[in-house]
Design a protein around this motif. Sequence first.
Motif, PDB file in Angstrom:
ATOM      1  N   TYR A   8       0.895  -1.118  -0.089  1.00  0.00           N
ATOM      2  CA  TYR A   8      -0.121   0.024  -0.081  1.00  0.00           C
ATOM      3  C   TYR A   8       1.001   1.427  -0.033  1.00  0.00           C
ATOM      4  O   TYR A   8       2.051   1.309   0.184  1.00  0.00           O
ATOM      5  CB  TYR A   8      -0.980   0.149   1.164  1.00  0.00           C
ATOM      6  CG  TYR A   8      -0.084  -0.007   2.678  1.00  0.00           C
ATOM      7  CD1 TYR A   8       0.239   1.062   3.085  1.00  0.00           C
ATOM      8  CD2 TYR A   8      -0.229  -1.152   3.483  1.00  0.00           C
ATOM      9  CE1 TYR A   8       0.675   1.136   4.191  1.00  0.00           C
ATOM     10  CE2 TYR A   8       0.366  -1.305   4.512  1.00  0.00           C
ATOM     11  CZ  TYR A   8       1.053  -0.273   5.303  1.00  0.00           C
ATOM     12  OH  TYR A   8       1.436  -0.131   6.225  1.00  0.00           O
ATOM     13  N   ASN A   9       0.180   2.151  -0.485  1.00  0.00           N
ATOM     14  CA  ASN A   9       0.873   3.561  -0.380  1.00  0.00           C
ATOM     15  C   ASN A   9       0.055   4.477   0.241  1.00  0.00           C
ATOM     16  O   ASN A   9      -1.112   5.250  -0.206  1.00  0.00           O
ATOM     17  CB  ASN A   9       1.093   4.133  -1.808  1.00  0.00           C
ATOM     18  CG  ASN A   9       1.732   5.474  -2.011  1.00  0.00           C
ATOM     19  OD1 ASN A   9       2.725   5.574  -1.247  1.00  0.00           O
ATOM     20  ND2 ASN A   9       1.450   6.233  -2.779  1.00  0.00           N
ATOM     21  N   SER A  10       0.489   4.902   1.537  1.00  0.00           N
ATOM     22  CA  SER A  10      -0.361   5.660   2.543  1.00  0.00           C
ATOM     23  C   SER A  10       0.504   6.931   2.838  1.00  0.00           C
ATOM     24  O   SER A  10       1.753   6.921   3.678  1.00  0.00           O
ATOM     25  CB  SER A  10      -0.788   4.884   3.653  1.00  0.00           C
ATOM     26  OG  SER A  10      -1.328   5.761   4.525  1.00  0.00           O
ATOM     27  N   LYS A  11      -0.077   8.095   2.964  1.00  0.00           N
ATOM     28  CA  LYS A  11       0.481   9.279   3.645  1.00  0.00           C
ATOM     29  C   LYS A  11       0.605   9.215   5.061  1.00  0.00           C
ATOM     30  O   LYS A  11       1.653   9.787   5.629  1.00  0.00           O
ATOM     31  CB  LYS A  11      -0.199  10.571   3.203  1.00  0.00           C
ATOM     32  CG  LYS A  11      -0.131  11.021   1.782  1.00  0.00           C
ATOM     33  CD  LYS A  11      -0.953  12.268   1.557  1.00  0.00           C
ATOM     34  CE  LYS A  11      -0.788  12.784   0.167  1.00  0.00           C
ATOM     35  NZ  LYS A  11      -1.259  13.986   0.081  1.00  0.00           N
TER      36      LYS A  11
ATOM     37  N   GLY B 202       5.480  -3.351   0.415  1.00  0.00           N
ATOM     38  CA  GLY B 202       5.408  -4.345  -0.955  1.00  0.00           C
ATOM     39  C   GLY B 202       6.100  -3.392  -1.852  1.00  0.00           C
ATOM     40  O   GLY B 202       7.123  -2.789  -1.787  1.00  0.00           O
ATOM     41  N   ILE B 203       5.770  -3.545  -3.362  1.00  0.00           N
ATOM     42  CA  ILE B 203       6.410  -2.852  -4.204  1.00  0.00           C
ATOM     43  C   ILE B 203       6.657  -1.501  -4.386  1.00  0.00           C
ATOM     44  O   ILE B 203       7.402  -0.853  -4.781  1.00  0.00           O
ATOM     45  CB  ILE B 203       5.794  -3.453  -5.686  1.00  0.00           C
ATOM     46  CG1 ILE B 203       6.317  -5.143  -6.169  1.00  0.00           C
ATOM     47  CG2 ILE B 203       6.230  -2.523  -6.895  1.00  0.00           C
ATOM     48  CD1 ILE B 203       7.768  -5.146  -6.431  1.00  0.00           C
ATOM     49  N   GLU B 204       5.475  -0.827  -3.783  1.00  0.00           N
ATOM     50  CA  GLU B 204       5.159   0.425  -3.698  1.00  0.00           C
ATOM     51  C   GLU B 204       6.457   1.125  -2.851  1.00  0.00           C
ATOM     52  O   GLU B 204       6.882   2.205  -2.933  1.00  0.00           O
ATOM     53  CB  GLU B 204       3.752   0.957  -2.888  1.00  0.00           C
ATOM     54  CG  GLU B 204       2.754   0.465  -3.711  1.00  0.00           C
ATOM     55  CD  GLU B 204       2.362   1.687  -4.703  1.00  0.00           C
ATOM     56  OE1 GLU B 204       3.221   2.385  -5.432  1.00  0.00           O
ATOM     57  OE2 GLU B 204       1.312   1.654  -5.054  1.00  0.00           O
ATOM     58  N   LYS B 205       6.763   0.336  -1.968  1.00  0.00           N
ATOM     59  CA  LYS B 205       8.022   0.780  -0.999  1.00  0.00           C
ATOM     60  C   LYS B 205       9.412   0.483  -1.656  1.00  0.00           C
ATOM     61  O   LYS B 205      10.317   1.267  -1.674  1.00  0.00           O
ATOM     62  CB  LYS B 205       8.011  -0.034   0.551  1.00  0.00           C
ATOM     63  CG  LYS B 205       8.965   0.366   1.359  1.00  0.00           C
ATOM     64  CD  LYS B 205       9.062  -0.505   2.682  1.00  0.00           C
ATOM     65  CE  LYS B 205      10.225   0.365   3.448  1.00  0.00           C
ATOM     66  NZ  LYS B 205       9.970  -0.449   4.725  1.00  0.00           N
ATOM     67  N   THR B 206       9.562  -0.705  -2.061  1.00  0.00           N
ATOM     68  CA  THR B 206      10.961  -1.253  -2.461  1.00  0.00           C
ATOM     69  C   THR B 206      11.214  -0.510  -3.956  1.00  0.00           C
ATOM     70  O   THR B 206      12.426  -0.083  -4.366  1.00  0.00           O
ATOM     71  CB  THR B 206      11.034  -2.815  -2.772  1.00  0.00           C
ATOM     72  OG1 THR B 206       9.944  -3.112  -3.645  1.00  0.00           O
ATOM     73  CG2 THR B 206      10.901  -3.338  -1.270  1.00  0.00           C
TER      74      THR B 206
END
Length: 509
Positions: free
Chosen positions: A135-138, A144-148
Amino acid sequence: MSEDKNFKAKKKRKTEKSFIDKIKELEKEQRIKDSRELKVLSKSTLNKRLLFVMIFFVLLFMGLAMYIVYFQLFKAKEIAKNENNRRLWVNEDAIDRGIIYDRNGNILAYNQENQDGSKERIYNYGKASAAVTGYNSKTYGKTGIEKTYNNWLLNLKEENLSQFRKMVVKTDKGNDLHLTIDQNIQNLAYNYLSPHQGAIVIMNPKTGEILALTSAPTFDPNTVNRDWENLIANNNGPLVNRATSGLYRPGSIFKIITSNAMLENNIDKSYEDTGTETIQNFDIKNFGDQVFGSLDLRSAFVHSVNTYFASKTNKLGKESLMKMTDKYMFSKTYDFDLEKYDSTIPYKELNQVDLAMTGFGYGKTKTTPLHMAMMVSTIASEGKMMRPRLVSSITNKEGETLWKSEEEVLSKVTSTENANIIRDMMVDVVKEGTAKGAYIQGIQLAGKTGTVDKNDGLIDSWFVGFAPAYDPKLAIAIVIENSKDTAGVTVAPIARNLILDIFNQVNLE
């Protein structure tokens, strides 16, 4: 006589007065002296205190300066890349975050602009792809992939990270990720797994490409902010990616590795099973207290005989088994596109009983479903362990390829001959052994089950395998937590139905 007395009295008084005056004079001189000494002492004490304060502030300033220099030299990039750095989010809204695609061009995640100009991340497959996309949260960061692959998705380079807040470009487009995931297979895997607690990893054994990777229970990345309190209060750990970070005892699927070590070291394959193998006064028994009599490697493998593998591991010895598990990347690290835990076997802690139990997947061994998919893929690819890959390529806004992953042999584990011997035994396990529940008419499947008793009376059930056995298109690892029956009863039928659906519904060419 009277005058003499008066004279003497006067003289005495005069003498006393003189003495008193002298004492007063001495006292006055002493007070003056004490005053001078006190002034000198006070001045000295004051100087010392001032010096102490000055040294304190100098040291404080130096410490602060060194702290700032340390962060500037050693921590600046790490802080700049940290997804919890709130200052970055102000600028992220000026960037159209890159799209995440599966191997067939299906969009897994993209940005949607709201009326106020802010960007909202949309996940088309929600829970089904959450273990991959994250996930991608402010508020709560990224996973996941959003982070790496955050920097790639934002089109940021290492050298300009420190200048991120000073970017003058008001709008820009990030890079797009093209994954090896086949969302059709991912959806099937998620549907079969979702009623349970566990993980499924499916990969192409010849290339290392991950075709599906899912974990349950899971979460919806579209509603993480709204669901957060419930997610973190859930004792089943929906935010944990069990496929890459779940550590389990492997049970009898580990017998693949032990068999490989026996073949490599020419260990005698014959054994007379009485139902009990005693090591250091500890009795190791077969499941259900079964007794199998005369055995060789094939029959012991097909029927998953614990006593056999305990005895043979004892003959192998710690060094020989450790050399084999090193080749299978136990207690070693390797690059992967998601955060993960590495599998471990603490050989230094193992006594003779522990070592024997390690040989049939018990003891202190901890592994992940991802690693077990890599293990079984090694047999499917004739002894070569391929590095697992989740990101296939990265393209910019013009569609130009910026980076492409390459096939990589992670470890040359064993010979083709030994890998094929184990493959043939795995085929027999599905035909007539503990994995008969996975048998598929018309598709030759090689497989192995693993059943791990837990202290609470429940079971972790494993299945690993590949198909078609003699021309593998996929390899699979499944773990189901808290089963109430053996793996042959619980997880083998799941493997059967999932593999059958994949071959019927997906083009694997």
